[in-house]
Design a protein around this motif. Structure first.
Motif, PDB file in Angstrom:
ATOM      1  N   SER A 126      29.894 -71.909 -23.856  1.00  0.00           N
ATOM      2  CA  SER A 126      28.570 -71.293 -23.726  1.00  0.00           C
ATOM      3  C   SER A 126      27.757 -71.978 -22.646  1.00  0.00           C
ATOM      4  O   SER A 126      27.103 -71.326 -21.818  1.00  0.00           O
ATOM      5  CB  SER A 126      27.833 -71.376 -25.070  1.00  0.00           C
ATOM      6  OG  SER A 126      26.496 -70.954 -24.952  1.00  0.00           O
ATOM      7  N   TRP A 158      26.420 -70.040 -19.223  1.00  0.00           N
ATOM      8  CA  TRP A 158      24.995 -69.847 -18.950  1.00  0.00           C
ATOM      9  C   TRP A 158      24.499 -70.725 -17.816  1.00  0.00           C
ATOM     10  O   TRP A 158      23.579 -70.346 -17.085  1.00  0.00           O
ATOM     11  CB  TRP A 158      24.176 -70.082 -20.224  1.00  0.00           C
ATOM     12  CG  TRP A 158      24.422 -69.031 -21.254  1.00  0.00           C
ATOM     13  CD1 TRP A 158      25.082 -69.176 -22.441  1.00  0.00           C
ATOM     14  CD2 TRP A 158      24.056 -67.652 -21.174  1.00  0.00           C
ATOM     15  NE1 TRP A 158      25.146 -67.977 -23.104  1.00  0.00           N
ATOM     16  CE2 TRP A 158      24.526 -67.020 -22.349  1.00  0.00           C
ATOM     17  CE3 TRP A 158      23.380 -66.878 -20.232  1.00  0.00           C
ATOM     18  CZ2 TRP A 158      24.336 -65.664 -22.611  1.00  0.00           C
ATOM     19  CZ3 TRP A 158      23.190 -65.522 -20.475  1.00  0.00           C
ATOM     20  CH2 TRP A 158      23.654 -64.927 -21.648  1.00  0.00           C
ATOM     21  N   SER A 210      21.883 -73.939 -24.832  1.00  0.00           N
ATOM     22  CA  SER A 210      23.214 -74.498 -24.617  1.00  0.00           C
ATOM     23  C   SER A 210      23.147 -75.949 -24.173  1.00  0.00           C
ATOM     24  O   SER A 210      24.077 -76.726 -24.437  1.00  0.00           O
ATOM     25  CB  SER A 210      23.970 -73.676 -23.565  1.00  0.00           C
ATOM     26  OG  SER A 210      24.158 -72.350 -23.993  1.00  0.00           O
TER      27      SER A 210
END
Length: 205
Positions: free
Chosen positions: A130, A134, A169
């Motif tokens: 993740s 991102w 994140s």
């Protein structure tokens, strides 16, 4: 009466430095699943925008198919493209913390410890994936060139979503997920600690 909390704290102090050393020493292998999964997701999401991920030690280079207008990186007939450098380790320190806490559990079997560490590793890989995804979007959208901004903006992804998910994140998930997982996997031990505290407080009155 022997305090399980004190035993956990003393063991954690002993195990955590070792776990961090092993985590960093094994980083190149530990991040391999992160590379494969992040590459799969990026290519699945935008196959015309990403070309894959290359790994150097534990660092990633996310290769894009974005061609800057000025072609500053071109050599001869070579065509320059934009790459994004990502360090997945900054999203994975929770594995060392999780492993240290698991190894510090009093009276836990070796099999139980191994299974818990495997579960923690899978969760941390998801957290790292993740983070890589991102951060790549954030770097291209907010820190890249005009061509990078246009390329990501044209996908229709929300700028606010990218910002929020990157912050989660980076700041929240790496620290929270391993601890929550440890608590859920060791609910009986946590309840034992809670009951022990209640017992001590009751006898102090």
């Amino acid at each position: 009466m022997k305090s399980p909390i004190r035993e956990l704290l003393v063991s954690s102090v002993l195990y955590l430095p070792l776990c961090f050393f092993l985590w960093f020493y094994s980083a190149t292998l530990l991040v391999l699943p992160v590379k494969w999964l992040a590459e799969f997701l990026l290519l699945l999401w935008q196959p015309d925008l990403f070309n894959g991920i290359t790994q150097s030690s534990f660092l990633f280079q996310v290769e894009t198919l974005i061609f800057p207008k000025d072609q500053m990186g071109a050599v001869g007939t070579q065509v320059a493209v934009l790459d994004v450098s990502v360090n997945p380790m900054k999203y994975g320190y929770g594995l060392a913390v999780f492993a240290g806490l698991v190894l510090s559990l009093p009276n836990a079997s070796t099999r139980n410890r191994i299974l818990q560490i495997l579960v923690g590793y899978v969760l941390v890989v998801l957290v790292q994936t993740s983070g890589v995804f991102w951060e790549t979007c954030k770097s291209l959208l907010f820190s890249g060139s005009e061509a990078a901004f246009t390329a990501i903006n044209d996908t229709g992804i929300s700028h606010n979503l990218v910002a929020v998910m990157y912050q989660m994140s980076y700041l929240i998930l790496p620290a929270i997920v391993p601890v929550v997982a440890w608590v859920l996997l060791n609910r009986r031990f946590v309840e034992q600690i809670t009951n022990y505290n209640a017992f001590i407080n009751q006898h102090k009155r």
